[in-house]
Design a protein around this motif. Structure first.
Motif, PDB file in Angstrom:
ATOM      1  N   LYS A  32     109.416 -10.044  75.407  1.00  0.00           N
ATOM      2  CA  LYS A  32     108.160 -10.237  75.854  1.00  0.00           C
ATOM      3  C   LYS A  32     107.376  -8.773  76.305  1.00  0.00           C
ATOM      4  O   LYS A  32     106.128  -8.664  76.044  1.00  0.00           O
ATOM      5  CB  LYS A  32     108.161 -10.954  77.374  1.00  0.00           C
ATOM      6  CG  LYS A  32     106.834 -11.274  77.827  1.00  0.00           C
ATOM      7  CD  LYS A  32     107.087 -12.126  79.174  1.00  0.00           C
ATOM      8  CE  LYS A  32     105.555 -12.371  79.795  1.00  0.00           C
ATOM      9  NZ  LYS A  32     105.895 -12.807  81.283  1.00  0.00           N
ATOM     10  N   GLU A  33     108.091  -7.693  76.962  1.00  0.00           N
ATOM     11  CA  GLU A  33     107.390  -6.546  77.244  1.00  0.00           C
ATOM     12  C   GLU A  33     108.677  -5.475  77.448  1.00  0.00           C
ATOM     13  O   GLU A  33     109.778  -5.848  78.264  1.00  0.00           O
ATOM     14  CB  GLU A  33     106.752  -6.682  78.815  1.00  0.00           C
ATOM     15  CG  GLU A  33     105.978  -5.509  78.957  1.00  0.00           C
ATOM     16  CD  GLU A  33     105.027  -5.750  80.277  1.00  0.00           C
ATOM     17  OE1 GLU A  33     103.989  -5.221  80.227  1.00  0.00           O
ATOM     18  OE2 GLU A  33     105.423  -6.486  81.272  1.00  0.00           O
ATOM     19  N   HIS A  34     108.486  -4.451  77.072  1.00  0.00           N
ATOM     20  CA  HIS A  34     109.430  -3.304  77.181  1.00  0.00           C
ATOM     21  C   HIS A  34     108.730  -1.832  77.091  1.00  0.00           C
ATOM     22  O   HIS A  34     107.507  -2.048  76.530  1.00  0.00           O
ATOM     23  CB  HIS A  34     110.831  -3.322  76.150  1.00  0.00           C
ATOM     24  CG  HIS A  34     110.245  -3.216  74.992  1.00  0.00           C
ATOM     25  ND1 HIS A  34     110.118  -4.771  74.168  1.00  0.00           N
ATOM     26  CD2 HIS A  34     110.064  -2.430  73.864  1.00  0.00           C
ATOM     27  CE1 HIS A  34     109.872  -4.249  72.795  1.00  0.00           C
ATOM     28  NE2 HIS A  34     109.754  -3.057  72.584  1.00  0.00           N
ATOM     29  N   LEU A  35     109.469  -0.786  77.503  1.00  0.00           N
ATOM     30  CA  LEU A  35     108.680   0.449  77.356  1.00  0.00           C
ATOM     31  C   LEU A  35     108.573   0.780  75.800  1.00  0.00           C
ATOM     32  O   LEU A  35     109.616   0.170  75.002  1.00  0.00           O
ATOM     33  CB  LEU A  35     109.634   1.576  78.029  1.00  0.00           C
ATOM     34  CG  LEU A  35     109.313   1.746  79.557  1.00  0.00           C
ATOM     35  CD1 LEU A  35     109.407   0.355  80.348  1.00  0.00           C
ATOM     36  CD2 LEU A  35     110.180   2.906  80.210  1.00  0.00           C
ATOM     37  N   GLU A 100     113.267   2.660  89.277  1.00  0.00           N
ATOM     38  CA  GLU A 100     112.322   1.579  89.497  1.00  0.00           C
ATOM     39  C   GLU A 100     111.737   0.653  88.473  1.00  0.00           C
ATOM     40  O   GLU A 100     110.923  -0.207  88.870  1.00  0.00           O
ATOM     41  CB  GLU A 100     110.845   2.360  89.875  1.00  0.00           C
ATOM     42  CG  GLU A 100     111.161   3.445  91.079  1.00  0.00           C
ATOM     43  CD  GLU A 100     112.029   4.649  90.908  1.00  0.00           C
ATOM     44  OE1 GLU A 100     112.301   5.216  92.062  1.00  0.00           O
ATOM     45  OE2 GLU A 100     112.136   5.014  89.777  1.00  0.00           O
ATOM     46  N   GLY A 101     112.136   0.772  87.296  1.00  0.00           N
ATOM     47  CA  GLY A 101     111.980   0.040  86.189  1.00  0.00           C
ATOM     48  C   GLY A 101     110.706  -0.403  85.762  1.00  0.00           C
ATOM     49  O   GLY A 101     109.668   0.430  86.300  1.00  0.00           O
ATOM     50  N   ILE A 102     110.308  -1.231  84.824  1.00  0.00           N
ATOM     51  CA  ILE A 102     109.339  -1.693  84.186  1.00  0.00           C
ATOM     52  C   ILE A 102     108.083  -1.900  85.175  1.00  0.00           C
ATOM     53  O   ILE A 102     106.979  -1.780  84.809  1.00  0.00           O
ATOM     54  CB  ILE A 102     109.489  -2.680  83.023  1.00  0.00           C
ATOM     55  CG1 ILE A 102     108.405  -2.699  82.104  1.00  0.00           C
ATOM     56  CG2 ILE A 102     109.724  -4.025  83.752  1.00  0.00           C
ATOM     57  CD1 ILE A 102     108.393  -3.497  80.828  1.00  0.00           C
ATOM     58  N   GLU A 103     108.438  -2.556  86.197  1.00  0.00           N
ATOM     59  CA  GLU A 103     107.425  -2.943  87.284  1.00  0.00           C
ATOM     60  C   GLU A 103     106.429  -1.626  87.760  1.00  0.00           C
ATOM     61  O   GLU A 103     105.363  -1.597  87.858  1.00  0.00           O
ATOM     62  CB  GLU A 103     108.018  -3.508  88.318  1.00  0.00           C
ATOM     63  CG  GLU A 103     108.307  -5.001  88.026  1.00  0.00           C
ATOM     64  CD  GLU A 103     108.701  -5.643  89.271  1.00  0.00           C
ATOM     65  OE1 GLU A 103     108.919  -5.361  90.403  1.00  0.00           O
ATOM     66  OE2 GLU A 103     109.239  -6.923  89.119  1.00  0.00           O
ATOM     67  N   ASP A 104     107.295  -0.519  87.935  1.00  0.00           N
ATOM     68  CA  ASP A 104     106.712   0.800  88.340  1.00  0.00           C
ATOM     69  C   ASP A 104     106.049   1.364  87.154  1.00  0.00           C
ATOM     70  O   ASP A 104     104.928   1.815  87.364  1.00  0.00           O
ATOM     71  CB  ASP A 104     107.757   1.919  88.785  1.00  0.00           C
ATOM     72  CG  ASP A 104     107.517   2.985  88.991  1.00  0.00           C
ATOM     73  OD1 ASP A 104     106.479   3.419  90.079  1.00  0.00           O
ATOM     74  OD2 ASP A 104     107.503   4.111  88.276  1.00  0.00           O
ATOM     75  N   LEU A 110     101.070   2.796  82.582  1.00  0.00           N
ATOM     76  CA  LEU A 110     101.657   3.147  81.269  1.00  0.00           C
ATOM     77  C   LEU A 110     101.654   2.094  80.320  1.00  0.00           C
ATOM     78  O   LEU A 110     101.969   0.897  80.740  1.00  0.00           O
ATOM     79  CB  LEU A 110     102.929   3.995  81.505  1.00  0.00           C
ATOM     80  CG  LEU A 110     102.579   5.169  82.287  1.00  0.00           C
ATOM     81  CD1 LEU A 110     103.886   5.792  82.901  1.00  0.00           C
ATOM     82  CD2 LEU A 110     101.626   6.457  81.667  1.00  0.00           C
ATOM     83  N   PRO A 111     101.719   2.238  79.050  1.00  0.00           N
ATOM     84  CA  PRO A 111     101.719   1.297  77.954  1.00  0.00           C
ATOM     85  C   PRO A 111     103.124   0.697  77.800  1.00  0.00           C
ATOM     86  O   PRO A 111     104.010   1.466  77.940  1.00  0.00           O
ATOM     87  CB  PRO A 111     101.285   2.076  76.830  1.00  0.00           C
ATOM     88  CG  PRO A 111     101.804   3.439  76.897  1.00  0.00           C
ATOM     89  CD  PRO A 111     101.513   3.613  78.406  1.00  0.00           C
ATOM     90  N   THR A 112     103.131  -0.539  77.388  1.00  0.00           N
ATOM     91  CA  THR A 112     104.463  -1.278  76.995  1.00  0.00           C
ATOM     92  C   THR A 112     104.297  -1.970  75.459  1.00  0.00           C
ATOM     93  O   THR A 112     103.099  -2.027  75.054  1.00  0.00           O
ATOM     94  CB  THR A 112     104.836  -2.447  77.974  1.00  0.00           C
ATOM     95  OG1 THR A 112     103.378  -3.375  77.885  1.00  0.00           O
ATOM     96  CG2 THR A 112     104.977  -1.684  79.371  1.00  0.00           C
TER      97      THR A 112
END
Length: 116
Positions: A32-35, A100-104, A110-112
């Motif tokens: 669904k979503e990642h860096l 802090e992970g993807i929420e931060d 920043l893009p995902t």
């Protein structure tokens, strides 16, 4: 305790191409979503984190001397702890945690990417 990396440090390392980023969320969350350019080694359920890491690390992270950053959803999320510690046990030499992970990351504008 894994050494930590900040959002700004991680972004700079990603832009320089000097780090391999590992998303430790379950596959459905990763898809669904990642860096950007992150690879996936699921760290949940916790009881299976070592097994998943053992199974996926050889193909996802072939270079044990690479600079690796693990992350999950947010500060309370422990997936990255389990995967990161297991990577160290498997002989990886440079593993840090983006606590802090993807929420931060998203909060910082920043893009995902998604896999769907």
């Amino acid at each position: 305790m894994l050494p930590l990396i900040t959002r700004d440090e991680l972004r700079a390392a990603m832009e320089a191409g000097s780090v391999v980023v590992v998303d430790t969320m379950p596959v459905a969350y990763y898809e669904k979503e990642h860096l950007p350019r992150a690879r996936n080694i699921p760290g949940f359920p916790y009881e299976q984190a070592a097994e998943f890491t053992d199974r996926h690390a050889p193909s996802v992270l072939p270079d044990k001397s690479a600079s690796i950053v693990v992350y999950c959803a947010n500060t309370p999320c422990r997936n990255s702890d389990f995967v990161g510690r297991r990577l160290l046990e498997l002989g990886y030499t440079d593993v840090r945690k983006y606590r802090e992970g993807i929420e931060d990351w998203v909060a910082g504008g920043l893009p995902t990417e998604s896999s769907s």
